[in-house]
Design a protein around this motif. Structure first.
Motif, mmCIF file in Angstrom:
data_model
loop_
_atom_site.group_PDB
_atom_site.id
_atom_site.type_symbol
_atom_site.label_atom_id
_atom_site.label_comp_id
_atom_site.label_asym_id
_atom_site.label_seq_id
_atom_site.Cartn_x
_atom_site.Cartn_y
_atom_site.Cartn_z
ATOM 1 N N TRP A 101 7.431 -40.952 29.672
ATOM 2 C CA TRP A 101 7.859 -39.588 29.959
ATOM 3 C C TRP A 101 9.264 -39.317 29.425
ATOM 4 N N ALA A 102 10.126 -40.314 29.418
ATOM 5 C CA ALA A 102 11.452 -40.132 28.827
ATOM 6 C C ALA A 102 11.346 -39.824 27.335
ATOM 7 N N GLU A 103 10.442 -40.525 26.639
ATOM 8 C CA GLU A 103 10.213 -40.231 25.219
ATOM 9 C C GLU A 103 9.636 -38.823 25.041
ATOM 10 N N ILE A 104 8.758 -38.426 25.950
ATOM 11 C CA ILE A 104 8.197 -37.076 25.878
ATOM 12 C C ILE A 104 9.300 -36.038 26.062
ATOM 13 N N VAL A 105 10.228 -36.293 26.968
ATOM 14 C CA VAL A 105 11.357 -35.374 27.167
ATOM 15 C C VAL A 105 12.187 -35.256 25.888
ATOM 16 N N VAL A 106 12.457 -36.390 25.235
ATOM 17 C CA VAL A 106 13.206 -36.365 23.975
ATOM 18 C C VAL A 106 12.450 -35.546 22.927
ATOM 19 N N ALA A 107 11.139 -35.759 22.836
ATOM 20 C CA ALA A 107 10.339 -35.008 21.866
ATOM 21 C C ALA A 107 10.369 -33.515 22.169
ATOM 22 N N ALA A 108 10.284 -33.153 23.460
ATOM 23 C CA ALA A 108 10.308 -31.747 23.839
ATOM 24 C C ALA A 108 11.652 -31.104 23.499
ATOM 25 N N ILE A 109 12.734 -31.825 23.781
ATOM 26 C CA ILE A 109 14.071 -31.294 23.481
ATOM 27 C C ILE A 109 14.253 -31.148 21.972
ATOM 28 N N ALA A 110 13.848 -32.175 21.215
ATOM 29 C CA ALA A 110 13.995 -32.121 19.759
ATOM 30 C C ALA A 110 13.159 -30.996 19.165
ATOM 31 N N GLY A 111 11.905 -30.861 19.619
ATOM 32 C CA GLY A 111 11.051 -29.801 19.103
ATOM 33 C C GLY A 111 11.577 -28.417 19.433
ATOM 34 N N SER A 112 12.048 -28.232 20.664
ATOM 35 C CA SER A 112 12.598 -26.927 21.051
ATOM 36 C C SER A 112 13.859 -26.595 20.263
ATOM 37 N N ALA A 113 14.721 -27.603 20.076
ATOM 38 C CA ALA A 113 15.946 -27.370 19.318
ATOM 39 C C ALA A 113 15.634 -27.055 17.857
ATOM 40 N N PHE A 114 14.672 -27.756 17.280
ATOM 41 C CA PHE A 114 14.265 -27.528 15.896
ATOM 42 C C PHE A 114 13.727 -26.111 15.727
ATOM 43 N N TYR A 115 12.825 -25.719 16.625
ATOM 44 C CA TYR A 115 12.257 -24.375 16.564
ATOM 45 C C TYR A 115 13.335 -23.316 16.807
ATOM 46 N N GLY A 116 14.215 -23.569 17.779
ATOM 47 C CA GLY A 116 15.285 -22.614 18.055
ATOM 48 C C GLY A 116 16.231 -22.436 16.880
ATOM 49 N N ALA A 117 16.534 -23.528 16.173
ATOM 50 C CA ALA A 117 17.404 -23.432 15.000
ATOM 51 C C ALA A 117 16.763 -22.569 13.920
ATOM 52 N N MET A 118 15.464 -22.762 13.691
ATOM 53 C CA MET A 118 14.766 -21.929 12.707
ATOM 54 C C MET A 118 14.755 -20.466 13.117
ATOM 55 N N SER A 119 14.605 -20.213 14.419
ATOM 56 C CA SER A 119 14.602 -18.834 14.903
ATOM 57 C C SER A 119 15.962 -18.172 14.715
ATOM 58 N N LEU A 120 17.040 -18.928 14.958
ATOM 59 C CA LEU A 120 18.382 -18.367 14.759
ATOM 60 C C LEU A 120 18.645 -18.080 13.286
ATOM 61 N N ILE A 121 18.227 -18.995 12.416
ATOM 62 C CA ILE A 121 18.387 -18.752 10.978
ATOM 63 C C ILE A 121 17.564 -17.549 10.546
ATOM 64 N N GLU A 122 16.343 -17.450 11.070
ATOM 65 C CA GLU A 122 15.495 -16.296 10.747
ATOM 66 C C GLU A 122 16.156 -14.994 11.176
ATOM 67 N N LYS A 123 16.736 -14.982 12.368
ATOM 68 C CA LYS A 123 17.382 -13.766 12.852
ATOM 69 C C LYS A 123 18.563 -13.368 11.978
ATOM 70 N N ALA A 124 19.291 -14.369 11.459
ATOM 71 C CA ALA A 124 20.427 -14.071 10.590
ATOM 72 C C ALA A 124 19.982 -13.590 9.214
ATOM 73 N N VAL A 125 18.870 -14.128 8.705
ATOM 74 C CA VAL A 125 18.408 -13.771 7.359
ATOM 75 C C VAL A 125 17.613 -12.475 7.356
ATOM 76 N N THR A 126 16.776 -12.276 8.375
ATOM 77 C CA THR A 126 15.885 -11.107 8.411
ATOM 78 C C THR A 126 16.330 -10.113 9.485
ATOM 79 N N PHE A 127 17.632 -9.912 9.614
ATOM 80 C CA PHE A 127 18.158 -8.989 10.618
ATOM 81 C C PHE A 127 17.658 -7.562 10.422
ATOM 82 N N TRP A 128 17.254 -7.243 9.190
ATOM 83 C CA TRP A 128 16.796 -5.900 8.863
ATOM 84 C C TRP A 128 15.351 -5.647 9.261
ATOM 85 N N HIS A 129 14.604 -6.691 9.571
ATOM 86 C CA HIS A 129 13.174 -6.541 9.837
ATOM 87 C C HIS A 129 12.949 -5.984 11.246
ATOM 88 N N PRO A 130 11.916 -5.119 11.424
ATOM 89 C CA PRO A 130 11.671 -4.532 12.754
ATOM 90 C C PRO A 130 11.469 -5.569 13.863
#
Length: 279
Positions: free
Chosen positions: A246-275
């Motif tokens: 379960w500790a490894e699962i927690v690490v995987a969950a944190i890493a996956g969420s951080a990875f996805y969140g980073a992509m979302s922040l970059i997307e928001k900065a690049v596609t700020f003009w999109h509806p």
């Protein structure tokens, strides 16, 4: 009995707090507060139910036991994180998404490639990772290179399809306007079609974040050096060390969420003009 009462009380308090948040009107912090309250409530109910029903830690350890094992195994978890996430998942993600993007541009430039490459890509995407992983491990060895190869196979097709679709998102009037300005293909691509394709590109990138981590972990079940998250999970299950699993699962969950969140922040900065990015 006390722990079961604690679980019921935690659930009731979490329900009440979420109802208050829902009725409180819009605020910048509310979208973050709701999942935090839900997560804390879930952990509290989990703790109370497991202790109250005296569930064996072999079946389901308590969150406090998982947290204690997490803190005690930070050195092991860090080594596994570097091996699986940074070396296997991230390198395969960059290679797979980068290759898919370049091939998508080539398909857009030469339409005949679409009839030949997309069916092949569809066939590869339909192959189960459980079937591909042992083959790629035998080809590329037992270290992180074979896990990166599995990740490349998993993220390539979603990225390819989304990018090809995005490059076709502009309408005829926009393309005719660029031709009126005597713009070349590359000028049209850089100034019109690629910006319009960015929402689709980031959709593929965000899908790839999850697939990359899953592919790297699953591939380690079929051969790995004595480190890595998949290796640790498989060996810990055999040793009945479920708290470490379960500790490894927690690490995987944190890493996956951080990875996805980073992509979302970059997307928001690049596609700020999109509806889709407007509040």
């Amino acid at each position: 009995m006390i722990w079961l009462v604690f679980a019921i009380a935690a659930w009731a308090i979490g329900w009440w707090v979420n109802v208050r948040l829902a009725r409180g009107g819009p605020a910048r912090w509310r979208p973050l507060a709701a999942p935090v309250v839900f997560g804390v409530t879930l952990i509290a109910v989990w703790e109370g139910v497991v202790r109250g029903l005296e569930i064996s830690p072999v079946l389901l350890p308590t969150p406090t036991a998982i947290a204690a094992r997490f803190v005690a195994s930070l050195d092991i978890l860090w080594v596994d994180f570097v091996q699986t996430v940074l070396k296997g998942a991230l390198s395969g993600y960059v290679l797979g998404c980068g290759a898919a993007f370049l091939i998508a541009v080539a398909i857009d430039r030469f339409p005949f490639l679409q009839r030949g490459l997309l069916p092949v890509g569809n066939f590869v995407a339909a192959l189960p990772v459980i079937g591909m992983a042992p083959i790629l491990v035998m080809w590329f060895g037992f270290d992180w290179q074979s896990k990166a190869a599995v990740v490349v196979v998993m993220v390539f097709f979603p990225m390819l399809v989304n990018t090809v679709q995005g490059l076709q998102a502009t309408d005829a009037m926009q393309r005719d306007l660029m031709r009126t300005y005597a713009a070349s293909y590359w000028a049209t691509l850089l100034k019109l079609r690629l910006p319009a394709a960015m929402p689709f590109v980031f959709n593929g990138l965000k899908i790839g974040t999850t697939l990359a981590l899953i592919g790297a972990i699953v591939a380690e079940f079929f051969g790995s050096p004595v480190k890595g998250m998949g290796f640790r999970i498989s060996t810990s299950v055999g040793q009945l060390a479920l708290d470490l699993v379960w500790a490894e699962i927690v690490v995987a969950a944190i890493a996956g969420s951080a990875f996805y969140g980073a992509m979302s922040l970059i997307e928001k900065a690049v596609t700020f003009w999109h509806p889709s990015q407007r509040n």
